[in-house]
Design a protein around this motif. Structure first.
Motif, PDB file in Angstrom:
ATOM      1  N   TYR A 185      -8.483  14.609  -2.601  1.00 36.55           N
ATOM      2  CA  TYR A 185      -7.374  14.370  -1.407  1.00 36.55           C
ATOM      3  C   TYR A 185      -8.063  12.879  -0.651  1.00 36.55           C
TER       4      TYR A 185
ATOM      5  N   SER B 123       0.849  -1.380   0.135  1.00 32.20           N
ATOM      6  CA  SER B 123      -0.072   0.085  -0.100  1.00 32.20           C
ATOM      7  C   SER B 123       0.817   1.110  -0.087  1.00 32.20           C
ATOM      8  N   THR B 124       0.437   2.274  -0.662  1.00 35.10           N
ATOM      9  CA  THR B 124       1.078   3.522  -0.809  1.00 35.10           C
ATOM     10  C   THR B 124       0.237   4.644  -0.088  1.00 35.10           C
ATOM     11  N   GLN B 125      -1.147   4.296   0.317  1.00 37.27           N
ATOM     12  CA  GLN B 125      -2.178   5.108   1.182  1.00 37.27           C
ATOM     13  C   GLN B 125      -2.192   4.759   2.390  1.00 37.27           C
ATOM     14  N   TRP B 126      -1.891   3.753   2.924  1.00 35.34           N
ATOM     15  CA  TRP B 126      -2.016   3.413   4.435  1.00 35.34           C
ATOM     16  C   TRP B 126      -0.916   2.549   4.590  1.00 35.34           C
TER      17      TRP B 126
ATOM     18  N   GLU C   3      -8.602   2.686  -1.685  1.00 36.86           N
ATOM     19  CA  GLU C   3      -8.072   1.312  -1.313  1.00 36.86           C
ATOM     20  C   GLU C   3      -8.644   0.702  -0.354  1.00 36.86           C
TER      21      GLU C   3
ATOM     22  N   PRO D 273      -7.963   8.645  -2.885  1.00 29.93           N
ATOM     23  CA  PRO D 273      -6.922   7.304  -2.893  1.00 29.93           C
ATOM     24  C   PRO D 273      -7.168   6.676  -1.471  1.00 29.93           C
ATOM     25  N   TRP D 274      -7.299   7.307  -0.458  1.00 31.73           N
ATOM     26  CA  TRP D 274      -7.384   6.449   0.829  1.00 31.73           C
ATOM     27  C   TRP D 274      -8.911   5.634   0.542  1.00 31.73           C
TER      28      TRP D 274
ATOM     29  N   THR E  78      -3.026   6.295   7.934  1.00 30.44           N
ATOM     30  CA  THR E  78      -3.118   7.231   6.727  1.00 30.44           C
ATOM     31  C   THR E  78      -1.578   7.302   6.690  1.00 30.44           C
TER      32      THR E  78
ATOM     33  N   PRO F 198      -1.013  12.249   1.341  1.00 25.73           N
ATOM     34  CA  PRO F 198      -0.380  12.465  -0.130  1.00 25.73           C
ATOM     35  C   PRO F 198       0.947  13.634   0.088  1.00 25.73           C
TER      36      PRO F 198
ATOM     37  N   THR G  34      -6.266   8.364  11.309  1.00 24.39           N
ATOM     38  CA  THR G  34      -5.954   9.342  10.396  1.00 24.39           C
ATOM     39  C   THR G  34      -5.131  10.292  11.158  1.00 24.39           C
TER      40      THR G  34
END
Length: 274
Positions: A64, A2-5, A71, A67-68, A48, A51, A20
């Motif tokens: 914003y 994962s790149t978002q979490w 996924e 993406p979170w 989180t 970004p 978050t």
């Protein structure tokens, strides 16, 4: 990967708890990595990954958050709860509201010293960032940054998003110059500068989200620090009235240690097992 979490706690379960925050190494406030071991979770906890974007008044909160949310939805996990710390509580409320649109059963919401982001919040958080750079910034640069920040904060009608963007525009050349003096590799220096910009963007976007529909059914975990969370909102007249949150649990601990205290963790663990 994962790149978002970021996976803070792993477990075999069809459920996940989301957190978050804007985690950075070296800050004096406790984080979800310190809270997680105290929760005795039987499911994963994801935090989180904000970004990497520069602050600006054209940042769309929906873009914003997307993406979170994407996924999470594509993962197939059921979200049990969404936690938020400080300004991250704004995103917690917003994420929980969106997840409830597709998930059978809305996730619970727990917010730790929740903050509505205004110009003073941005000013305070920017000051903390600069405070961590006193070893690389010279005295005259620190004085200039402080004076400019005060001037920008007093501009007529300035919004938190505008203020955040103006602060970063002012800071970037000074930060680049200061890091270059240390001999740091340019790409490494750019990562640090971008981190400051990403934090200002995080606050900027949060200032344009109304989290109160989510907070109305949230449990707030409050410290005793007068300048933090519901304590500050009440004293400034921005919130804290009945119905602002569903329930408030108060603990005799400073804001910076709220995610480190065993008593608060025990209370949150009970909420997460309901």
């Amino acid at each position: 990967m994962s790149t978002q979490w970021q996976i803070v706690h792993d477990a075999e379960s069809p459920e996940v708890v989301l957190a978050t925050d804007f985690p950075v190494s070296g800050r004096n406030e406790g984080g979800f990595t310190e809270l997680a071991p105290r929760l005795d979770l039987d499911c994963q906890l994801w935090q989180t990954v904000p970004p990497v974007v520069a602050p600006g008044t054209d940042l769309d909160p929906a873009d914003y958050l997307r993406p979170w949310l994407t996924e999470i939805r594509e993962s197939g996990y059921r979200v049990r709860s969404v936690l938020g710390y400080c300004a991250g509580s704004v995103f917690a409320g917003a994420l929980a509201q969106e997840i409830a649109r597709w998930q059978d059963g809305a996730p619970s919401i727990v917010v730790f010293d929740p903050e509505l982001v205004d110009v003073p919040t941005v000013h305070l958080q920017f000051g903390r960032v600069i405070g961590n750079m006193t070893t690389v910034l010279e005295a005259d640069e620190l004085t200039y940054i402080e004076q400019e920040a005060q001037r920008l904060a007093k501009a007529d009608g300035v919004t938190p998003a505008e203020f955040a963007a103006n602060l970063f525009e002012m800071f970037r050349p000074l930060g680049e110059k200061a890091l270059a003096r240390t001999g740091m590799e340019p790409e490494f220096a750019e990562e640090l500068i971008s981190l400051v910009g990403s934090f200002m963007a995080y606050l900027s976007v949060a200032s344009n989200i109304d989290p109160r529909p989510g907070w109305a059914r949230a449990t707030a975990i409050s410290s005793t620090s007068p300048g933090s969370g519901l304590n500050r909102l009440r004293s400034s007249g921005q919130g804290g009235e009945p119905g602002f949150v569903a329930e408030e649990l108060r603990f005799d601990v400073e804001h910076r240690d709220l995610l480190r205290t065993d008593d608060a963790a025990k209370a949150v663990a009970e909420i997460l097992t309901k």
